[in-house]
Design an enzyme around this catalytic site. Sequence first.
Site, PDB file in Angstrom:
ATOM      1  N   ALA A   1       0.770  -1.763   0.072  1.00 13.70           N
ATOM      2  CA  ALA A   1       0.405   0.282  -0.120  1.00 13.70           C
ATOM      3  C   ALA A   1       0.437   1.165  -0.021  1.00 13.70           C
ATOM      4  O   ALA A   1       0.465   1.814  -0.372  1.00 13.70           O
ATOM      5  CB  ALA A   1      -1.000   0.024   1.406  1.00 13.70           C
TER       6      ALA A   1
ATOM      7  N   ARG B   1      17.545   5.286 -15.960  1.00 12.16           N
ATOM      8  CA  ARG B   1      18.037   6.803 -15.877  1.00 12.16           C
ATOM      9  C   ARG B   1      19.481   6.976 -16.616  1.00 12.16           C
ATOM     10  O   ARG B   1      19.353   8.369 -17.395  1.00 12.16           O
ATOM     11  CB  ARG B   1      18.716   7.491 -14.442  1.00 12.16           C
ATOM     12  CG  ARG B   1      17.270   7.147 -13.323  1.00 12.16           C
ATOM     13  CD  ARG B   1      18.064   6.859 -11.988  1.00 12.16           C
ATOM     14  NE  ARG B   1      17.036   7.375 -10.819  1.00 12.16           N
ATOM     15  CZ  ARG B   1      17.294   6.956  -9.901  1.00 12.16           C
ATOM     16  NH1 ARG B   1      17.923   6.294  -9.431  1.00 12.16           N
ATOM     17  NH2 ARG B   1      16.370   7.684  -8.887  1.00 12.16           N
TER      18      ARG B   1
ATOM     19  N   ASP C   1      18.599   2.378 -12.429  1.00 13.14           N
ATOM     20  CA  ASP C   1      19.703   3.182 -12.944  1.00 13.14           C
ATOM     21  C   ASP C   1      20.342   3.189 -14.381  1.00 13.14           C
ATOM     22  O   ASP C   1      20.703   4.120 -15.057  1.00 13.14           O
ATOM     23  CB  ASP C   1      20.970   2.958 -12.408  1.00 13.14           C
ATOM     24  CG  ASP C   1      20.815   2.856  -9.870  1.00 13.14           C
ATOM     25  OD1 ASP C   1      20.932   4.125  -9.785  1.00 13.14           O
ATOM     26  OD2 ASP C   1      20.602   1.885  -9.943  1.00 13.14           O
TER      27      ASP C   1
ATOM     28  N   ARG D   1      15.567   6.003   2.685  1.00 10.80           N
ATOM     29  CA  ARG D   1      16.086   7.035   3.032  1.00 10.80           C
ATOM     30  C   ARG D   1      15.432   9.067   3.043  1.00 10.80           C
ATOM     31  O   ARG D   1      14.645   8.922   2.351  1.00 10.80           O
ATOM     32  CB  ARG D   1      17.301   7.367   2.028  1.00 10.80           C
ATOM     33  CG  ARG D   1      17.545   8.109   0.920  1.00 10.80           C
ATOM     34  CD  ARG D   1      18.934   8.200   0.373  1.00 10.80           C
ATOM     35  NE  ARG D   1      19.000   7.650  -1.139  1.00 10.80           N
ATOM     36  CZ  ARG D   1      19.759   8.566  -2.007  1.00 10.80           C
ATOM     37  NH1 ARG D   1      21.183   8.820  -1.452  1.00 10.80           N
ATOM     38  NH2 ARG D   1      19.738   8.249  -3.161  1.00 10.80           N
TER      39      ARG D   1
ATOM     40  N   HIS E   1      23.969  -0.216  -6.230  1.00  8.49           N
ATOM     41  CA  HIS E   1      22.288   0.575  -5.979  1.00  8.49           C
ATOM     42  C   HIS E   1      22.990   1.493  -5.488  1.00  8.49           C
ATOM     43  O   HIS E   1      22.432   2.085  -4.125  1.00  8.49           O
ATOM     44  CB  HIS E   1      21.099  -0.158  -6.310  1.00  8.49           C
ATOM     45  CG  HIS E   1      20.098   1.227  -6.340  1.00  8.49           C
ATOM     46  ND1 HIS E   1      20.323   2.175  -7.413  1.00  8.49           N
ATOM     47  CD2 HIS E   1      19.098   1.781  -6.042  1.00  8.49           C
ATOM     48  CE1 HIS E   1      18.892   2.998  -6.986  1.00  8.49           C
ATOM     49  NE2 HIS E   1      19.166   2.490  -5.627  1.00  8.49           N
TER      50      HIS E   1
END
Length: 335
Positions: free
Chosen positions: A18, A166, A163, A97, A191
């Site tokens: 969720a 990107r 990554d 983070r 990563h």
Amino acid sequence: MASATSRPPIRVAVTGAAGNIGYAAIFRLASGAVFGPDQPVALNLIEVGPGLDALKGVVMELEDAAFPLLADVVATGDLDAGFRDADWCLLIGAVPRKAGMERKDLLGINGRIFVGQGEAIGRSAKPGVRVLVVGNPCNTNALIALRAGKLRPENVFAMTRLDENRAKAMLAAKAGVHVSAVRRVGIWGNHSSTQFPAFAHATLGGRPATAAIPDHAWLRDTFVPAVQQRGAAVIKARGASSAASAANAALDTLRSLHFPTPEGDWHSVAVLSKGDYGVKPGILFGYPVRTKADGSWEIVQGLELDAFAREKVALTEQELLEERATAAEALGVAL
Ligand code: LMR
């Protein structure tokens, strides 16, 4: 619930179902966007604490979407019920983070979660279950889950596809081509801000990236750090870590591991190292990978790594070895 086709469903367990990434992933899983229009999917949605209330609403929305391919939905706070009979486990649930943190700063908070999850997967999922870890620091969390659950090493992955995506977008923008023209971008290592997006093997519209982008100083000194720092840049801009793009990359990873890789291409994912390209065994290391017709995968072999690349690969390897040692000490387990 019965689905529209008679094939057995692929059962996908999703933790943090969720949360922002989970919410962005599960509707596309249910729609057939990952495993194809003829493949039913069953979803085991796992949440903790307050997320369980929100999960009830997510289940209501899945019902309201009336997906023809959605064969079954389990919503639970219990790990064994959640991972039961899973073919795939998508481990998203973890504390994200904040600005100013490195992903490895989350090891102390998140590492323990992956012990319990790994053990429950080992007990309750199908023997051949495949596991993709998205929750950070994903490489070392994946190693923790692999060891805790005694999972098959070839079936445990950590996500570096965000990554790769990107990196492709940045190369395309620099060269003025569409992102779909960019191939063979491998993300090596962790990563994290030490990852190495290897531009030297990439092609743009069939041309080497180093020919399509003659500004090699840009490739080394702007592109590489920009890919390494993109997650932090998103957090700064959004005030929250990436969600939709992370979900998209997780689904790209599942699809790329499920279907054979097109000739001449590869995809990026972290797998348990066995010494390929001189990397020490026993860490989840990002490599360029190809999925074979029988569903197994292999690390792309024979790529040349110049001195610049070798230095970057050694740095990210060193960081993963340190993360492994920190996690082993914090958890009191051998990794
Ligand atoms: C990302 O790369 O966007 C995610 O791993 C979230 C983060 O902490 O950067």
